[in-house]
Scaffold this motif. Structure first.
Motif, mmCIF file in Angstrom:
data_model
loop_
_atom_site.group_PDB
_atom_site.id
_atom_site.type_symbol
_atom_site.label_atom_id
_atom_site.label_comp_id
_atom_site.label_asym_id
_atom_site.label_seq_id
_atom_site.Cartn_x
_atom_site.Cartn_y
_atom_site.Cartn_z
ATOM 1 N N ARG A 1 44.632 35.980 33.970
ATOM 2 C CA ARG A 1 45.053 37.604 33.949
ATOM 3 C C ARG A 1 44.696 38.782 33.997
ATOM 4 O O ARG A 1 45.024 39.793 33.850
ATOM 5 C CB ARG A 1 43.304 37.001 32.358
ATOM 6 N N VAL A 2 43.754 38.700 35.149
ATOM 7 C CA VAL A 2 43.736 40.511 35.809
ATOM 8 C C VAL A 2 44.903 40.838 36.503
ATOM 9 O O VAL A 2 45.259 41.817 36.549
ATOM 10 C CB VAL A 2 42.284 40.706 36.680
ATOM 11 N N GLU A 3 45.572 39.363 36.812
ATOM 12 C CA GLU A 3 47.126 39.605 37.820
ATOM 13 C C GLU A 3 47.870 40.146 36.721
ATOM 14 O O GLU A 3 49.035 40.699 36.808
ATOM 15 C CB GLU A 3 47.112 38.327 38.838
ATOM 16 N N ALA A 4 48.092 39.327 35.978
ATOM 17 C CA ALA A 4 48.918 39.769 33.734
ATOM 18 C C ALA A 4 48.969 40.913 33.910
ATOM 19 O O ALA A 4 49.879 41.769 33.163
ATOM 20 C CB ALA A 4 49.051 38.947 33.393
ATOM 21 N N MET B 1 53.640 36.092 40.334
ATOM 22 C CA MET B 1 52.750 36.464 40.773
ATOM 23 C C MET B 1 52.266 35.337 41.060
ATOM 24 O O MET B 1 51.983 33.995 41.305
ATOM 25 C CB MET B 1 52.124 36.196 39.196
ATOM 26 N N ALA B 2 50.451 35.214 41.972
ATOM 27 C CA ALA B 2 50.032 33.530 42.459
ATOM 28 C C ALA B 2 48.713 34.281 42.535
ATOM 29 O O ALA B 2 47.982 35.271 43.234
ATOM 30 C CB ALA B 2 50.606 33.916 43.870
ATOM 31 N N VAL B 3 47.892 33.334 42.508
ATOM 32 C CA VAL B 3 46.355 33.666 42.695
ATOM 33 C C VAL B 3 46.010 31.883 42.963
ATOM 34 O O VAL B 3 46.260 30.586 42.497
ATOM 35 C CB VAL B 3 45.836 33.397 41.005
ATOM 36 N N ARG B 4 45.281 32.318 44.198
ATOM 37 C CA ARG B 4 44.928 30.769 44.800
ATOM 38 C C ARG B 4 42.856 31.045 45.037
ATOM 39 O O ARG B 4 42.496 32.124 45.256
ATOM 40 C CB ARG B 4 44.970 30.428 45.917
ATOM 41 N N THR C 1 52.988 39.852 42.804
ATOM 42 C CA THR C 1 52.049 39.916 43.655
ATOM 43 C C THR C 1 50.561 38.977 43.932
ATOM 44 O O THR C 1 50.941 38.121 43.726
ATOM 45 C CB THR C 1 50.225 40.556 42.333
ATOM 46 N N LEU C 2 49.781 39.098 44.211
ATOM 47 C CA LEU C 2 48.910 37.944 45.019
ATOM 48 C C LEU C 2 47.257 38.218 45.830
ATOM 49 O O LEU C 2 46.850 38.965 45.519
ATOM 50 C CB LEU C 2 49.536 37.800 46.492
ATOM 51 N N ILE C 3 46.935 37.227 44.539
ATOM 52 C CA ILE C 3 44.823 37.122 44.763
ATOM 53 C C ILE C 3 45.249 35.914 45.390
ATOM 54 O O ILE C 3 44.982 34.763 45.248
ATOM 55 C CB ILE C 3 44.322 37.278 43.895
ATOM 56 N N VAL C 4 43.631 35.954 46.573
ATOM 57 C CA VAL C 4 43.964 34.714 47.533
ATOM 58 C C VAL C 4 41.894 34.981 47.762
ATOM 59 O O VAL C 4 41.414 36.399 47.815
ATOM 60 C CB VAL C 4 44.554 35.077 48.844
ATOM 61 N N ALA D 1 54.980 36.390 53.279
ATOM 62 C CA ALA D 1 55.422 35.608 51.905
ATOM 63 C C ALA D 1 55.735 35.839 50.616
ATOM 64 O O ALA D 1 56.379 35.275 50.453
ATOM 65 C CB ALA D 1 54.594 34.069 51.842
ATOM 66 N N LEU D 2 55.398 37.177 50.913
ATOM 67 C CA LEU D 2 55.258 37.488 49.267
ATOM 68 C C LEU D 2 56.384 38.419 49.267
ATOM 69 O O LEU D 2 56.835 38.528 48.318
ATOM 70 C CB LEU D 2 54.178 38.813 48.937
ATOM 71 N N THR D 3 56.675 38.573 50.387
ATOM 72 C CA THR D 3 57.865 39.883 50.308
ATOM 73 C C THR D 3 59.345 38.989 50.977
ATOM 74 O O THR D 3 60.204 39.248 50.803
ATOM 75 C CB THR D 3 57.915 41.169 51.345
ATOM 76 N N ARG D 4 58.914 37.691 51.498
ATOM 77 C CA ARG D 4 60.884 36.796 51.995
ATOM 78 C C ARG D 4 61.543 36.724 51.099
ATOM 79 O O ARG D 4 60.866 36.878 49.204
ATOM 80 C CB ARG D 4 59.716 35.498 52.706
#
Length: 152
Positions: A63-66, A1-4, A77-80, A18-21
């Motif tokens: 919170r949305v990602e969780a 999980m990552a949010v930026r 998951t990733l949100i930028v 990077a997400l799938t590496r």
């Protein structure tokens, strides 16, 4: 999980790589990329400035990602999301969902952008040919987010 939340542009290919590496449990990745349009209604847009509430924005996106991870079997998951002054064609947001199965990834990615649009504290000021205009929340975005409430 990552949010930026960042001012700088992002490289979609590099972000997904990077997400799938080294993640051999992932069978599907879906992504959504939002771009600045050059028109809104009958107004021509020269730029859009995105403002946010630092700290609160990242917390809400997390919170949305969780919530997505609680609803679907996700591997990553990733949100930028960008802020600052953006011009037509600039990337605004990237949401990505990775899962062992495509349907989980599709649904989770759709959920991420629908909920992000209605719950994350961002404010948009469009620089139009009629002068600057703050963008109000849209009922269509609320309706899109509400459809995910059925499965709660």
């Amino acid at each position: 999980m990552a949010v930026r939340v960042q001012r700088e542009d992002f490289d979609i290919g590099a972000e997904l790589a990077a997400l799938t590496r080294d993640r051999h449990d992932i069978g599907a990745v879906t992504s959504f990329v939002g771009l600045v349009r050059d028109i809104a209604g009958d107004s021509k847009i020269g730029a859009m400035t995105l403002e946010h509430y630092p700290g609160m924005t990242e917390k809400e996106l997390a919170r949305v990602e969780a919530e997505a991870h609680a609803r679907w079997q996700l591997s990553a998951t990733l949100i930028v999301h960008r802020y600052g002054r953006l011009e037509p064609g600039d990337r605004i947001v990237l949401c990505a969902a990775a899962s062992p199965h495509r349907e989980q990834a599709f649904e989770a990615c759709h959920f991420l952008i629908d909920w992000l649009k209605t719950s994350a504290p961002f404010w948009k000021l469009e620089d139009t040919d009629k002068g600057p205009q703050w963008v109000d929340a849209k009922t269509t975005d609320d309706a899109a987010a509400a459809r995910w409430n059925k499965s709660q």
